[in-house]
Design a protein around this motif. Structure first.
Motif, short mmCIF file in Angstrom:
data_model
loop_
_atom_site.label_atom_id
_atom_site.label_comp_id
_atom_site.label_asym_id
_atom_site.label_seq_id
_atom_site.Cartn_x
_atom_site.Cartn_y
_atom_site.Cartn_z
N SER A 8 5.30 4.76 -9.38
CA SER A 8 4.59 3.65 -8.77
C SER A 8 5.37 3.09 -7.58
O SER A 8 6.56 2.81 -7.68
N MET A 10 5.46 0.15 -4.31
CA MET A 10 5.01 -1.14 -3.81
C MET A 10 5.83 -1.49 -2.57
O MET A 10 7.01 -1.14 -2.49
N LEU A 84 1.69 -8.77 -7.60
CA LEU A 84 0.74 -7.66 -7.53
C LEU A 84 -0.41 -7.96 -6.57
O LEU A 84 -1.00 -7.04 -5.99
N ARG A 88 1.82 -4.56 -0.82
CA ARG A 88 0.93 -3.55 -0.25
C ARG A 88 1.52 -2.17 -0.51
O ARG A 88 2.55 -2.04 -1.14
N PHE A 90 0.48 0.13 -2.48
CA PHE A 90 0.54 0.38 -3.93
C PHE A 90 0.10 1.81 -4.27
O PHE A 90 -0.94 2.28 -3.81
N ARG A 92 0.08 4.52 -7.91
CA ARG A 92 0.36 4.61 -9.35
C ARG A 92 -0.16 5.95 -9.85
O ARG A 92 -1.36 6.22 -9.80
#
Length: 220
Positions: A8, A10, A84, A88, A90, A92
């Motif tokens: 993940s 971010m 969350l 930006r 993001f 997963r």
């Protein structure tokens, strides 16, 4: 290491990056490490920009279906909800490990992580896997600084559409310029696959950020 991962990314704004790191290191990862099935978690900084990556090792993907993890996802703290909503970049992805080639147990803590993604048609996956595992990886592992390669079958993820992920653990970024890698990228078998329209990899380099977090399911 476990047999599955959560990958993940971010990207925090510079205005709250310090708070982002404090939240990630003192709340976001630690509460996951208390869930059954979580083996460890390691953070990385993108070599291409301001983004950050976390790779969670799990015994298997059922770790994401336990009551404790479900509570984490459905009852986030106010800080988690805010983070969350405001980060930006993001991503997963969930993957099951299908192959591992390692030189030593400490390879997982190598300072450089090189991620390679492919979207392989189902009818070409068998040869792709055979090439990667029987030719490509052994040639790469001849490089002194190429410490481990782990391959995963992606079962779910966003925003990209990928079927396979290879995580290369390197002692130095110089490994990417090594003679051994040049040889690995110029074989007849690779050239044959590279001529096919789907053979378009996506490549990312990350530097380890902080210490590894150890989960309750780690085998010591």
């Amino acid at each position: 290491m476990g047999k599955a991962i959560l990958f993940s990314e971010m990207t925090p704004d510079a205005s709250f990056e310090s708070d982002f790191h404090h939240w990630y290191d003192t709340e976001h990862i630690p509460i996951r490490m208390k869930c059954d099935g979580f083996v460890s978690g390691q953070r990385y900084r993108s070599d291409a920009g301001p983004g950050f990556l976390a790779v969670y090792d799990m015994t298997d993907l059922s770790a994401l279906k336990t009551p404790d993890y479900t509570k984490i996802k459905t009852q986030p703290s106010e800080q988690t909800r805010w983070m969350l909503d405001n980060v930006r970049g993001f991503t997963r992805y969930l993957g099951n490990e299908i192959h591992r080639n390692t030189k030593d147990a400490g390879a997982i803590d190598a300072p450089i992580l090189y991620a390679v993604w492919f979207n392989v048609p189902q009818d070409r996956a068998s040869e792709f896997n055979d090439w990667y595992e029987s030719e490509h990886i052994p040639l790469l592992m001849k490089a002194q600084d190429w410490r481990m390669v782990r391959r995963f079958r992606i079962v779910d993820g966003e925003p990209g559409t990928w079927s396979h992920l290879a995580l290369h653990y390197l002692a130095s970024i110089a490994a990417l310029q090594s003679p051994e890698r040049e040889v690995a990228r110029k074989t007849a078998w690779r050239d044959k696959l590279a001529a096919e329209s789907w053979f378009k990899g996506n490549y990312s380099i990350f530097e380890r950020h902080g210490d590894r977090h150890i989960g309750i399911s780690a085998v010591i």
